[in-house]
Design a protein around this motif. Structure first.
Motif, PDB file in Angstrom:
ATOM      1  N   GLN A  19       0.823  -1.201   0.000  1.00  0.00           N
ATOM      2  CA  GLN A  19       0.000   0.000   0.000  1.00  0.00           C
ATOM      3  C   GLN A  19       0.864   1.260   0.000  1.00  0.00           C
ATOM      4  O   GLN A  19       0.548   2.250  -0.648  1.00  0.00           O
ATOM      5  N   THR A  20       1.986   1.200   0.746  1.00  0.00           N
ATOM      6  CA  THR A  20       2.884   2.358   0.809  1.00  0.00           C
ATOM      7  C   THR A  20       3.505   2.629  -0.557  1.00  0.00           C
ATOM      8  O   THR A  20       3.569   3.759  -1.025  1.00  0.00           O
ATOM      9  N   VAL A  21       3.962   1.555  -1.227  1.00  0.00           N
ATOM     10  CA  VAL A  21       4.557   1.706  -2.561  1.00  0.00           C
ATOM     11  C   VAL A  21       3.537   2.264  -3.537  1.00  0.00           C
ATOM     12  O   VAL A  21       3.798   3.172  -4.317  1.00  0.00           O
ATOM     13  N   ALA A  22       2.312   1.687  -3.501  1.00  0.00           N
ATOM     14  CA  ALA A  22       1.268   2.156  -4.411  1.00  0.00           C
ATOM     15  C   ALA A  22       0.916   3.603  -4.124  1.00  0.00           C
ATOM     16  O   ALA A  22       0.658   4.396  -5.033  1.00  0.00           O
ATOM     17  N   GLY A  23       0.938   3.957  -2.851  1.00  0.00           N
ATOM     18  CA  GLY A  23       0.590   5.334  -2.508  1.00  0.00           C
ATOM     19  C   GLY A  23       1.629   6.324  -2.963  1.00  0.00           C
ATOM     20  O   GLY A  23       1.333   7.491  -3.214  1.00  0.00           O
ATOM     21  N   ASN A  24       2.919   5.869  -3.072  1.00  0.00           N
ATOM     22  CA  ASN A  24       3.991   6.750  -3.511  1.00  0.00           C
ATOM     23  C   ASN A  24       4.085   6.858  -5.031  1.00  0.00           C
ATOM     24  O   ASN A  24       4.843   7.671  -5.548  1.00  0.00           O
ATOM     25  N   THR A  25       3.399   5.996  -5.747  1.00  0.00           N
ATOM     26  CA  THR A  25       3.438   6.037  -7.208  1.00  0.00           C
ATOM     27  C   THR A  25       2.561   7.183  -7.708  1.00  0.00           C
ATOM     28  O   THR A  25       1.368   7.213  -7.428  1.00  0.00           O
ATOM     29  N   PRO A  26       3.143   8.153  -8.425  1.00  0.00           N
ATOM     30  CA  PRO A  26       2.343   9.296  -8.879  1.00  0.00           C
ATOM     31  C   PRO A  26       1.350   8.891  -9.969  1.00  0.00           C
ATOM     32  O   PRO A  26       1.571   7.939 -10.714  1.00  0.00           O
ATOM     33  N   ARG A  27       0.260   9.598 -10.010  1.00  0.00           N
ATOM     34  CA  ARG A  27      -0.678   9.402 -11.115  1.00  0.00           C
ATOM     35  C   ARG A  27      -0.014   9.903 -12.386  1.00  0.00           C
ATOM     36  O   ARG A  27       0.585  10.986 -12.400  1.00  0.00           O
ATOM     37  N   GLN A  28      -0.133   9.148 -13.443  1.00  0.00           N
ATOM     38  CA  GLN A  28       0.552   9.496 -14.685  1.00  0.00           C
ATOM     39  C   GLN A  28      -0.382   9.347 -15.876  1.00  0.00           C
ATOM     40  O   GLN A  28      -1.351   8.595 -15.830  1.00  0.00           O
ATOM     41  N   ILE A  29      -0.042  10.070 -16.939  1.00  0.00           N
ATOM     42  CA  ILE A  29      -0.721   9.893 -18.219  1.00  0.00           C
ATOM     43  C   ILE A  29       0.313  10.046 -19.322  1.00  0.00           C
ATOM     44  O   ILE A  29       1.159  10.945 -19.284  1.00  0.00           O
ATOM     45  N   SER A  30       0.287   9.140 -20.272  1.00  0.00           N
ATOM     46  CA  SER A  30       1.213   9.181 -21.407  1.00  0.00           C
ATOM     47  C   SER A  30       0.431   9.496 -22.674  1.00  0.00           C
ATOM     48  O   SER A  30      -0.569   8.844 -22.971  1.00  0.00           O
ATOM     49  N   VAL A  31       0.894  10.490 -23.402  1.00  0.00           N
ATOM     50  CA  VAL A  31       0.213  10.909 -24.634  1.00  0.00           C
ATOM     51  C   VAL A  31       1.256  11.127 -25.732  1.00  0.00           C
ATOM     52  O   VAL A  31       2.443  11.303 -25.463  1.00  0.00           O
ATOM     53  N   SER A  32       0.792  11.101 -26.959  1.00  0.00           N
ATOM     54  CA  SER A  32       1.659  11.404 -28.102  1.00  0.00           C
ATOM     55  C   SER A  32       1.217  12.719 -28.716  1.00  0.00           C
ATOM     56  O   SER A  32       0.049  13.097 -28.631  1.00  0.00           O
ATOM     57  N   GLY A  33       2.158  13.400 -29.337  1.00  0.00           N
ATOM     58  CA  GLY A  33       1.839  14.669 -29.995  1.00  0.00           C
ATOM     59  C   GLY A  33       2.522  14.758 -31.343  1.00  0.00           C
ATOM     60  O   GLY A  33       3.621  14.219 -31.538  1.00  0.00           O
ATOM     61  N   GLU A  34       1.866  15.414 -32.283  1.00  0.00           N
ATOM     62  CA  GLU A  34       2.422  15.576 -33.626  1.00  0.00           C
ATOM     63  C   GLU A  34       2.420  17.045 -34.013  1.00  0.00           C
ATOM     64  O   GLU A  34       1.454  17.757 -33.767  1.00  0.00           O
ATOM     65  N   GLY A  35       3.509  17.464 -34.613  1.00  0.00           N
ATOM     66  CA  GLY A  35       3.607  18.826 -35.118  1.00  0.00           C
ATOM     67  C   GLY A  35       3.933  18.819 -36.593  1.00  0.00           C
ATOM     68  O   GLY A  35       4.767  18.026 -37.047  1.00  0.00           O
ATOM     69  N   LYS A  36       3.276  19.672 -37.371  1.00  0.00           N
ATOM     70  CA  LYS A  36       3.501  19.743 -38.813  1.00  0.00           C
ATOM     71  C   LYS A  36       3.777  21.179 -39.242  1.00  0.00           C
ATOM     72  O   LYS A  36       3.143  22.101 -38.763  1.00  0.00           O
ATOM     73  N   VAL A  37       4.739  21.308 -40.156  1.00  0.00           N
ATOM     74  CA  VAL A  37       5.037  22.605 -40.767  1.00  0.00           C
ATOM     75  C   VAL A  37       5.100  22.381 -42.278  1.00  0.00           C
ATOM     76  O   VAL A  37       5.842  21.512 -42.750  1.00  0.00           O
ATOM     77  N   MET A  38       4.315  23.133 -43.034  1.00  0.00           N
ATOM     78  CA  MET A  38       4.305  23.021 -44.495  1.00  0.00           C
ATOM     79  C   MET A  38       5.155  24.138 -45.094  1.00  0.00           C
ATOM     80  O   MET A  38       4.951  25.317 -44.778  1.00  0.00           O
ATOM     81  N   VAL A  39       6.122  23.783 -45.929  1.00  0.00           N
ATOM     82  CA  VAL A  39       7.027  24.775 -46.512  1.00  0.00           C
ATOM     83  C   VAL A  39       7.212  24.502 -48.002  1.00  0.00           C
ATOM     84  O   VAL A  39       7.089  23.375 -48.469  1.00  0.00           O
TER      85      VAL A  39
END
Length: 235
Positions: A19-39
């Motif tokens: 319980q202590t270990v689980a309580g110390n684990t931060p809430r996390q979220i993993s996401v991807s991002g895309e950037g586009k530049v047209m030239v």
């Protein structure tokens, strides 16, 4: 009885530790991002080929070498820096013509040309045709400011990932904290124009428009893991 009590205490301690270990684990979220530049491209890499066929290997090789010599001399007269053109492949192959039932030889050489001024494209192609080039194996449009545009794309990718994280956090009644991990997944791709047989352009004139430049898409792809919290964090 003492053994049973010891086992119970051991299991209780292990559960509390979990319980202590689980309580110390931060809430996390993993996401991807895309950037586009047209030239709009301002440079091009052209891959040209010289091919000769015949029944005598020596004659075929000599003919091909003579044409390549004319091509290289033309490129020098065209005032292209020597670092902007290079031989890539040289072949002398023995082939069999099943229809005529005899062997023949094919000599070829491929050269890549880095043209930094697209306004000279038509004149270059006409000159190469006159020099004896009979194949264009492909062209790749590029930009001389690629590093600048890649930087812009990366900034957009991070912003895109952050926006996704904010959306998910809002739906969960949480807040996005600091970034815990960042992975760059970007792969560089150039847009090629595929192989085509070269056609004589000597009578077409250099004012003819033969390129549809369009735009180059510069992209960045990033994966970011953010900490989630129940309270807003001022960054």
């Amino acid at each position: 009885m003492k053994k049973i009590i010891a086992v119970v205490l051991l299991l209780t301690g292990a559960f509390a530790g979990a319980q202590t270990v689980a309580g110390n684990t931060p809430r996390q979220i993993s996401v991807s991002g895309e950037g586009k530049v047209m030239v709009k491209p301002d440079e091009v890499i052209i891959t040209i080929g010289v091919v000769n066929n015949g029944e005598d290997a020596n004659e075929v090789k000599k003919a091909n070498d003579a044409t390549v010599d004319k091509v290289i001399k033309y490129l020098k007269n065209f005032k292209l820096p020597e670092k902007d053109y290079q031989t890539q492949r040289v072949y002398l192959n023995r082939n069999y013509d099943y229809e005529k039932k005899r062997h023949y030889y094919s000599a070829s050489q491929t050269i890549t040309i880095y043209l930094r001024d697209l306004t000279r494209y038509d004149a270059l192609i006409i000159g190469l045709t006159d020099a004896g080039v009979n194949n264009i194996d492909g062209i790749e449009f590029r930009t001389s400011k690629r590093e600048q545009y890649e930087s812009e794309a990366r900034i957009k990718a991070v912003a895109n990932a952050g926006k996704k994280a904010e959306d998910y956090a809002k739906a969960l009644n949480l807040y996005v904290g600091y970034a815990l991990a960042v992975n760059d997944n970007t792969q560089t791709h150039y847009r090629p124009l595929y192989a085509m047989e070269m056609k004589t352009m000597a009578d077409s004139g250099v004012t003819q428009e033969t390129l549809a430049l369009g735009e180059i898409e510069i992209t960045a792809d990033v994966s970011i893991t953010y900490e989630l919290s129940i309270n807003s964090i001022k960054k």
